[in-house]
Design a protein around this motif. Structure first.
Motif, PDB file in Angstrom:
ATOM      1  N   GLN A 189       5.849   4.344 -17.532  1.00  0.00           N
ATOM      2  CA  GLN A 189       6.896   5.414 -17.418  1.00  0.00           C
ATOM      3  C   GLN A 189       6.436   6.841 -16.880  1.00  0.00           C
ATOM      4  O   GLN A 189       6.995   7.413 -16.316  1.00  0.00           O
ATOM      5  N   ASP A 190       5.255   6.945 -17.212  1.00  0.00           N
ATOM      6  CA  ASP A 190       4.303   7.902 -16.455  1.00  0.00           C
ATOM      7  C   ASP A 190       3.285   7.534 -15.575  1.00  0.00           C
ATOM      8  O   ASP A 190       2.331   6.555 -16.079  1.00  0.00           O
ATOM      9  N   SER A 191       2.906   8.295 -14.466  1.00  0.00           N
ATOM     10  CA  SER A 191       1.714   7.983 -13.867  1.00  0.00           C
ATOM     11  C   SER A 191       0.986   9.268 -13.749  1.00  0.00           C
ATOM     12  O   SER A 191       1.463  10.263 -13.594  1.00  0.00           O
ATOM     13  N   ASP A 192      -0.459   9.179 -13.886  1.00  0.00           N
ATOM     14  CA  ASP A 192      -1.052  10.422 -13.802  1.00  0.00           C
ATOM     15  C   ASP A 192      -2.571   9.956 -12.998  1.00  0.00           C
ATOM     16  O   ASP A 192      -3.289   9.183 -13.608  1.00  0.00           O
ATOM     17  N   GLY A 193      -2.790  10.236 -11.872  1.00  0.00           N
ATOM     18  CA  GLY A 193      -3.708  10.078 -11.100  1.00  0.00           C
ATOM     19  C   GLY A 193      -4.005   8.627 -11.000  1.00  0.00           C
ATOM     20  O   GLY A 193      -5.062   7.851 -10.887  1.00  0.00           O
ATOM     21  N   LEU A 194      -2.990   7.916 -10.627  1.00  0.00           N
ATOM     22  CA  LEU A 194      -2.763   6.305 -10.518  1.00  0.00           C
ATOM     23  C   LEU A 194      -3.808   6.285  -8.965  1.00  0.00           C
ATOM     24  O   LEU A 194      -3.496   6.907  -8.186  1.00  0.00           O
ATOM     25  N   THR A 195      -4.602   5.209  -9.047  1.00  0.00           N
ATOM     26  CA  THR A 195      -5.271   4.830  -7.930  1.00  0.00           C
ATOM     27  C   THR A 195      -5.083   3.349  -7.554  1.00  0.00           C
ATOM     28  O   THR A 195      -5.347   2.406  -8.647  1.00  0.00           O
ATOM     29  N   LEU A 196      -5.138   3.129  -6.501  1.00  0.00           N
ATOM     30  CA  LEU A 196      -4.879   1.532  -5.938  1.00  0.00           C
ATOM     31  C   LEU A 196      -6.398   1.106  -5.789  1.00  0.00           C
ATOM     32  O   LEU A 196      -7.079   1.666  -4.764  1.00  0.00           O
ATOM     33  N   ARG A 230       0.662  -1.473  -0.011  1.00  0.00           N
ATOM     34  CA  ARG A 230      -0.009   0.159   0.185  1.00  0.00           C
ATOM     35  C   ARG A 230       1.136   1.326  -0.185  1.00  0.00           C
ATOM     36  O   ARG A 230       0.542   2.283  -0.605  1.00  0.00           O
ATOM     37  N   ALA A 231       1.939   1.166   0.770  1.00  0.00           N
ATOM     38  CA  ALA A 231       2.850   2.605   0.705  1.00  0.00           C
ATOM     39  C   ALA A 231       3.450   2.561  -0.439  1.00  0.00           C
ATOM     40  O   ALA A 231       3.806   3.628  -0.979  1.00  0.00           O
ATOM     41  N   LEU A 232       3.860   1.335  -1.179  1.00  0.00           N
ATOM     42  CA  LEU A 232       4.491   1.434  -2.589  1.00  0.00           C
ATOM     43  C   LEU A 232       3.494   2.502  -3.587  1.00  0.00           C
ATOM     44  O   LEU A 232       3.943   3.207  -4.337  1.00  0.00           O
ATOM     45  N   TYR A 233       2.536   2.052  -3.642  1.00  0.00           N
ATOM     46  CA  TYR A 233       1.231   2.549  -4.479  1.00  0.00           C
ATOM     47  C   TYR A 233       0.742   4.095  -4.101  1.00  0.00           C
ATOM     48  O   TYR A 233       0.547   4.739  -5.010  1.00  0.00           O
ATOM     49  N   ALA A 234       0.845   4.236  -2.856  1.00  0.00           N
ATOM     50  CA  ALA A 234       0.466   5.548  -2.125  1.00  0.00           C
ATOM     51  C   ALA A 234       1.386   6.825  -2.898  1.00  0.00           C
ATOM     52  O   ALA A 234       0.936   7.669  -2.877  1.00  0.00           O
ATOM     53  N   VAL A 235       2.681   6.634  -3.229  1.00  0.00           N
ATOM     54  CA  VAL A 235       3.385   7.595  -3.864  1.00  0.00           C
ATOM     55  C   VAL A 235       2.985   7.933  -5.159  1.00  0.00           C
ATOM     56  O   VAL A 235       3.164   9.038  -5.634  1.00  0.00           O
ATOM     57  N   TYR A 236       2.261   7.351  -5.871  1.00  0.00           N
ATOM     58  CA  TYR A 236       1.726   7.635  -7.181  1.00  0.00           C
ATOM     59  C   TYR A 236       0.437   8.351  -7.182  1.00  0.00           C
ATOM     60  O   TYR A 236      -0.068   8.975  -8.053  1.00  0.00           O
ATOM     61  N   ALA A 237      -0.310   8.197  -5.880  1.00  0.00           N
ATOM     62  CA  ALA A 237      -1.593   8.807  -5.860  1.00  0.00           C
ATOM     63  C   ALA A 237      -1.320  10.639  -5.558  1.00  0.00           C
ATOM     64  O   ALA A 237      -2.412  11.051  -5.835  1.00  0.00           O
ATOM     65  N   ASP A 241       0.338  14.528  -6.460  1.00  0.00           N
ATOM     66  CA  ASP A 241       0.775  15.123  -7.666  1.00  0.00           C
ATOM     67  C   ASP A 241       2.129  14.769  -8.160  1.00  0.00           C
ATOM     68  O   ASP A 241       2.759  14.761  -7.039  1.00  0.00           O
ATOM     69  N   GLY A 242       2.424  14.410  -9.173  1.00  0.00           N
ATOM     70  CA  GLY A 242       3.832  14.208  -9.724  1.00  0.00           C
ATOM     71  C   GLY A 242       4.313  12.898  -9.273  1.00  0.00           C
ATOM     72  O   GLY A 242       5.459  12.873  -8.771  1.00  0.00           O
ATOM     73  N   GLY A 243       3.456  12.041  -8.952  1.00  0.00           N
ATOM     74  CA  GLY A 243       3.578  10.719  -8.180  1.00  0.00           C
ATOM     75  C   GLY A 243       4.713   9.897  -8.800  1.00  0.00           C
ATOM     76  O   GLY A 243       4.913   9.961  -9.811  1.00  0.00           O
ATOM     77  N   GLY A 244       5.195   8.955  -8.116  1.00  0.00           N
ATOM     78  CA  GLY A 244       6.019   8.115  -8.296  1.00  0.00           C
ATOM     79  C   GLY A 244       7.264   8.129  -7.601  1.00  0.00           C
ATOM     80  O   GLY A 244       7.537   9.229  -6.763  1.00  0.00           O
ATOM     81  N   LEU A 245       8.201   6.995  -7.568  1.00  0.00           N
ATOM     82  CA  LEU A 245       9.467   6.989  -6.732  1.00  0.00           C
ATOM     83  C   LEU A 245      10.589   7.864  -7.538  1.00  0.00           C
ATOM     84  O   LEU A 245      10.830   7.551  -8.531  1.00  0.00           O
ATOM     85  N   GLU A 246      11.254   8.385  -6.519  1.00  0.00           N
ATOM     86  CA  GLU A 246      12.302   9.213  -7.401  1.00  0.00           C
ATOM     87  C   GLU A 246      13.334   8.138  -7.361  1.00  0.00           C
ATOM     88  O   GLU A 246      13.551   7.099  -6.754  1.00  0.00           O
TER      89      GLU A 246
END
Length: 182
Positions: A114-121, A59-66, A68-73
């Motif tokens: 490569q890009d995520s926009d509004g990713l929801t788990l 859940r913490a892994l996917y929370a970063v995508y939710a 703005d500008g989500g995703g892991l550095e």
């Protein structure tokens, strides 16, 4: 209770210090759930959740995508602590073999993008396959498309790690990487 973010690194360090003086086995030391829940999405939250359990970790892994500008550095290829040792070694070998060109793994395997926009788990179903192994079937929506994939998880030391990513209709990520680094 909301814990100030500035207090979190101190709290985690204090927990580690207490663990060093404790009679408990290292595997039994976990951050309190309220500290894990209080962390904003990002690597500190992922690292704390990796100590808590496989579902919290996913859940913490996917929370970063939710956000703005989500995703892991990005971290140097092959040195990301969210991945297990073997998968990290394969990612590093793929990057070194590419030698300045685009490596085979040129996308984020957690979101398959490569890009995520509004990713929801949408859902996470974790099943244990042993004391230190689990599988998480993850359903998420990214860029308006619902996707399903399975994260194979392994507890290395005290933390849960992703050791493979299975996407329906494709070979496991480790098989794909093994073919290109051979």
């Amino acid at each position: 209770m909301r814990v100030p973010f500035s207090a979190v690194p101190f709290a985690l360090a204090a927990l580690a210090g207490l663990g060093a003086c404790s009679d408990q086995k290292p595997e039994q030391i976990q951050p309190p759930a309220e500290i894990v829940a209080a962390l904003p999405p990002g690597r500190p939250a992922i690292y704390a959740a990796a100590l808590d359990g496989p579902e919290s970790f996913v859940r913490a892994l996917y929370a970063v995508y939710a956000v703005d500008g989500g995703g892991l550095e990005a971290l140097p290829p092959g040195r990301d602590p969210i991945y297990g040792r073997t998968l990290n070694a394969m990612i590093g070998a793929d990057f070194r073999k590419a030698a300045g060109k685009v490596p085979y793994l040129n996308y984020d395997p957690i979101c398959g993008c490569q890009d995520s926009d509004g990713l929801t788990l949408d859902s996470v179903v974790v099943t244990g396959t042993g004391a230190t192994e689990a599988e998480a079937v993850v359903v998420f929506t990214n860029l308006g498309e619902q996707r399903t994939q399975t994260l194979k998880l392994l507890k290395e030391g005290q933390s849960w790690r992703v050791v493979d990513v299975l996407v329906p209709g494709k070979p496991p990520l480790t098989e794909q990487l093994l073919k290109v680094i051979d």
